[in-house]
Scaffold this motif. Structure first.
Motif, PDB file in Angstrom:
ATOM      1  N   SER A  47       0.841  -1.193   0.000  1.00 60.00           N
ATOM      2  CA  SER A  47       0.000   0.000   0.000  1.00 60.00           C
ATOM      3  C   SER A  47       0.877   1.243   0.000  1.00 60.00           C
ATOM      4  CB  SER A  47      -0.921   0.019   1.225  1.00 60.00           C
ATOM      5  OG  SER A  47      -1.863  -1.030   1.175  1.00 60.00           O
ATOM      6  N   LEU A  48       0.370   2.258  -0.632  1.00 56.33           N
ATOM      7  CA  LEU A  48       1.058   3.542  -0.667  1.00 56.33           C
ATOM      8  C   LEU A  48       0.457   4.431   0.415  1.00 56.33           C
ATOM      9  CD1 LEU A  48       3.187   5.177  -2.283  1.00 56.33           C
ATOM     10  CD2 LEU A  48       1.280   6.089  -3.621  1.00 56.33           C
ATOM     11  N   ARG A  54      -3.016  15.755   7.650  1.00 55.89           N
ATOM     12  CA  ARG A  54      -2.793  14.912   8.826  1.00 55.89           C
ATOM     13  C   ARG A  54      -3.636  13.646   8.819  1.00 55.89           C
ATOM     14  NH1 ARG A  54      -5.012  17.340  12.822  1.00 55.89           N
ATOM     15  NH2 ARG A  54      -4.357  15.690  14.241  1.00 55.89           N
ATOM     16  N   CYS A  55      -4.367  13.398   7.752  1.00 53.80           N
ATOM     17  CA  CYS A  55      -5.218  12.203   7.684  1.00 53.80           C
ATOM     18  C   CYS A  55      -4.580  11.194   6.733  1.00 53.80           C
ATOM     19  CB  CYS A  55      -6.618  12.579   7.204  1.00 53.80           C
ATOM     20  SG  CYS A  55      -7.504  13.666   8.334  1.00 53.80           S
ATOM     21  N   PRO A  56      -3.972  10.131   7.261  1.00 51.34           N
ATOM     22  CA  PRO A  56      -3.320   9.148   6.399  1.00 51.34           C
ATOM     23  C   PRO A  56      -4.296   8.107   5.889  1.00 51.34           C
ATOM     24  CG  PRO A  56      -2.905   8.604   8.686  1.00 51.34           C
ATOM     25  CD  PRO A  56      -3.748   9.856   8.691  1.00 51.34           C
ATOM     26  N   SER A  57      -3.954   7.526   4.770  1.00 49.82           N
ATOM     27  CA  SER A  57      -4.706   6.407   4.208  1.00 49.82           C
ATOM     28  C   SER A  57      -3.729   5.491   3.490  1.00 49.82           C
ATOM     29  CB  SER A  57      -5.803   6.881   3.246  1.00 49.82           C
ATOM     30  OG  SER A  57      -5.238   7.602   2.162  1.00 49.82           O
ATOM     31  N   ALA A  58      -4.096   4.222   3.400  1.00 44.84           N
ATOM     32  CA  ALA A  58      -3.264   3.224   2.745  1.00 44.84           C
ATOM     33  C   ALA A  58      -3.932   2.821   1.439  1.00 44.84           C
ATOM     34  CB  ALA A  58      -3.065   2.015   3.651  1.00 44.84           C
ATOM     35  N   ALA A  59      -3.382   3.292   0.315  1.00 49.43           N
ATOM     36  CA  ALA A  59      -3.935   2.998  -1.008  1.00 49.43           C
ATOM     37  C   ALA A  59      -3.292   1.721  -1.532  1.00 49.43           C
ATOM     38  CB  ALA A  59      -3.686   4.159  -1.960  1.00 49.43           C
ATOM     39  N   SER A  60      -4.081   0.666  -1.671  1.00 45.88           N
ATOM     40  CA  SER A  60      -3.565  -0.640  -2.040  1.00 45.88           C
ATOM     41  C   SER A  60      -3.302  -0.737  -3.535  1.00 45.88           C
ATOM     42  CB  SER A  60      -4.556  -1.730  -1.604  1.00 45.88           C
ATOM     43  OG  SER A  60      -4.171  -2.991  -2.095  1.00 45.88           O
ATOM     44  N   ILE A  63      -5.841  -3.988  -4.759  1.00 42.61           N
ATOM     45  CA  ILE A  63      -7.292  -3.832  -4.831  1.00 42.61           C
ATOM     46  C   ILE A  63      -7.630  -2.361  -4.996  1.00 42.61           C
ATOM     47  CG2 ILE A  63      -7.862  -5.910  -3.535  1.00 42.61           C
ATOM     48  CD1 ILE A  63      -8.067  -4.293  -1.031  1.00 42.61           C
ATOM     49  N   ASN A  64      -8.758  -2.096  -5.596  1.00 46.04           N
ATOM     50  CA  ASN A  64      -9.195  -0.719  -5.813  1.00 46.04           C
ATOM     51  C   ASN A  64      -9.832  -0.193  -4.539  1.00 46.04           C
ATOM     52  OD1 ASN A  64      -9.926   1.721  -6.905  1.00 46.04           O
ATOM     53  ND2 ASN A  64     -11.711   0.911  -7.995  1.00 46.04           N
ATOM     54  N   CYS A  65      -9.003   0.018  -3.537  1.00 46.60           N
ATOM     55  CA  CYS A  65      -9.517   0.427  -2.235  1.00 46.60           C
ATOM     56  C   CYS A  65      -8.442   1.217  -1.496  1.00 46.60           C
ATOM     57  CB  CYS A  65      -9.930  -0.789  -1.408  1.00 46.60           C
ATOM     58  SG  CYS A  65     -10.615  -0.401   0.215  1.00 46.60           S
ATOM     59  N   PRO A 383      -1.671   3.724  -7.314  1.00 49.74           N
ATOM     60  CA  PRO A 383      -2.874   2.905  -7.146  1.00 49.74           C
ATOM     61  C   PRO A 383      -4.119   3.643  -7.604  1.00 49.74           C
ATOM     62  CG  PRO A 383      -1.496   2.844  -5.175  1.00 49.74           C
ATOM     63  CD  PRO A 383      -0.934   3.912  -6.061  1.00 49.74           C
ATOM     64  N   ILE A 384      -5.064   2.893  -8.163  1.00 48.78           N
ATOM     65  CA  ILE A 384      -6.311   3.500  -8.631  1.00 48.78           C
ATOM     66  C   ILE A 384      -7.010   4.232  -7.495  1.00 48.78           C
ATOM     67  CG2 ILE A 384      -8.589   3.006  -9.598  1.00 48.78           C
ATOM     68  CD1 ILE A 384      -7.382   0.623 -11.028  1.00 48.78           C
ATOM     69  N   ALA A 385      -6.937   3.662  -6.294  1.00 52.20           N
ATOM     70  CA  ALA A 385      -7.614   4.275  -5.153  1.00 52.20           C
ATOM     71  C   ALA A 385      -6.985   5.595  -4.753  1.00 52.20           C
ATOM     72  CB  ALA A 385      -7.600   3.323  -3.951  1.00 52.20           C
ATOM     73  N   ALA A 386      -5.731   5.861  -5.198  1.00 58.04           N
ATOM     74  CA  ALA A 386      -5.047   7.099  -4.841  1.00 58.04           C
ATOM     75  C   ALA A 386      -5.011   8.080  -6.006  1.00 58.04           C
ATOM     76  CB  ALA A 386      -3.630   6.801  -4.380  1.00 58.04           C
TER      77      ALA A 386
END
Length: 435
Positions: A47-48, A54-60, A63-65, A383-386
């Motif tokens: 994941s990226l 300040r809000c992190p997210s893990a873009a896989s 998977i498109n998530c 990633p598509i999600a990002a």
């Protein structure tokens, strides 16, 4: 009386729909429920890590998530990651370890007191840290390391003897207190931290143990220089030891005898260097992060090193020279950035290509890139999600474990992912065969 289907017999499409509603922690647990669920649900890693306000997210990539994570504490910024934890740098020049899944934060004693090294320092730490049990290492100066353990002040080690003009550029935490230190010229030193055992005597490991080959030049025992600092508490840090990977008596490091030509000359212009373990082998990965350079070769002729050209060198301990360029990683891919370098077997993982180097540039200027070792070209990888995020939002790669190449399903003879039930079954099968 109607028969009921087992949970493991749920249709894969239904499982994927359920997985779309889960957070990262629950998704990982669902994949560990049984082999059928693990096969139906694609792995969330690699994941990226993307941070916006300040809000992190893990873009896989698989998977498109994009999995939302807990917000980073105020007045802190993310500067790295390892084994599911983030490295934060905040006020008072303090590092902290932050788990974005549980929102747990461990504030480390001060390691750096100069702003000039705050942006250059790279911090690595032992997996599964706790407030009463942690160990972290950072580059303190050109040829100086600093480390800290639980309930102890920081320890600044004596300067490491390097070739004139050389300096430390990367540190990589491997296992059991071993930290590999890489220099700008490609020299490798191994720092061995003392064993951490609260309430018991602190013992220093025998520097001759481990996979590294030490001969001739003796291990350098580093004295600790503990300056005055605001952190109060007993000094429980036992002396650490450091030794060169290529030991040649008291002779200095020589790139001409370490790297196969013409790559012995490339070490001077590829300033971005990373160290990584992949399938039990040691690799250096070099990248020319400056402008294109044309080099004059000793035997005549010229060679042009393009901007962002990437070279992958493998360590062959019984050869001379012992580092040489390779064109594949045995089906693995490596992930480089501000994170502790990670490797993963790519076969059977959606969205992932084998024999590739996934890298992120420094200072947030470069987007995520992927080098195909066959074509020798780097292309954007997002990633598509990002989609739509700016390069400044991409921080590093994020894994729950940096040793993904030793876990989960078996594909092509390689263990990529494996459930606990499968581990127990394999162990029982081996026992039956032995009997």
């Amino acid at each position: 009386m109607p028969s009921f289907r087992r949970w493991e017999d749920l249709p894969p499409d239904l499982l994927c729909r359920i997985g779309d509603t889960l957070d990262l922690k629950c998704y990982a647990r669902a994949r560990g429920a049984c082999t059928a669920w693990r096969c139906a649900l694609p792995p969330p890693f690699p994941s990226l890590l993307v941070v916006v306000d300040r809000c992190p997210s893990a873009a896989s990539l698989a998977i498109n998530c994009s999995f939302e994570l807990n917000a980073i504490p105020e007045r802190a910024r993310c500067v790295g990651s390892s084994n599911g934890w983030l490295t934060l740098f905040g006020d008072m020049l303090k590092f902290s370890l932050f788990n974005p899944i549980t929102a747990t934060e461990i504030v480390l004693p001060p390691l750096i007191y100069e702003n000039s090294w705050a942006s250059k320092s790279r911090l690595v730490f032992a997996p599964n840290p706790a407030r009463d049990d942690f160990a972290a290492v950072t580059i303190f100066d050109i040829n100086v390391l600093a480390y800290v353990t639980a309930r102890a002040r920081r320890a600044i080690l004596d300067p490491i003897r390097l070739t004139r003009g050389d300096q430390l550029v990367d540190v990589f935490y491997h296992e059991k207190g071993r930290v590999y230190c890489l220099t700008r010229y490609g020299d490798v030193h191994i720092l061995r931290l003392p064993e951490r055992s609260l309430g018991k005597p602190i013992m220093v490991k025998d520097p001759s143990s481990g996979p590294a080959r030490f001969k001739g030049r003796q291990t350098q025992k580093l004295r600790r220089r503990v300056p005055r600092c605001p952190f109060e508490g007993p000094d429980l840090n036992a002396p650490a030891t450091v030794a060169p990977l290529l030991a040649k008596g008291d002779l200095p490091f020589d790139s001409d005898t370490s790297f196969a030509p013409p790559y012995n000359r490339f070490a001077l212009v590829t300033s971005a260097k990373h160290f990584v373990f992949c399938d039990g082998n040691l690799y250096q990965i070099w990248r020319n992060k400056s402008c294109a350079v044309t080099m004059q070769l000793p035997g005549g002729g010229r060679h042009r090193v393009a901007e962002n050209k990437v070279l992958v060198l493998r360590y062959y301990p019984w050869r001379q020279p012992c580092w040489d360029v390779v064109t594949d990683l045995g089906g693995y891919s490596v992930f480089l950035g501000k994170n502790n370098a990670a490797s993963m077997y790519a076969q059977g993982v959606p969205g992932l290509k084998g024999n590739c180097v996934y890298w992120i540039g420094e200072m947030g200027r470069d987007q995520c890139m992927v080098l195909d070792m066959v074509s020798k070209r780097s292309t954007p990888c997002l990633p598509i999600a990002a989609a739509g995020v700016t390069p400044q939002s991409t921080i590093c790669w994020y894994f729950l474990s940096d040793m993904v190449n030793n876990l989960n399903n078996i594909n092509g003879g390689k263990r990529v992912y494996q459930t606990r039930a499968r581990v127990r079954a394999d162990r029982e099968n081996r026992q039956d065969m032995e009997e």
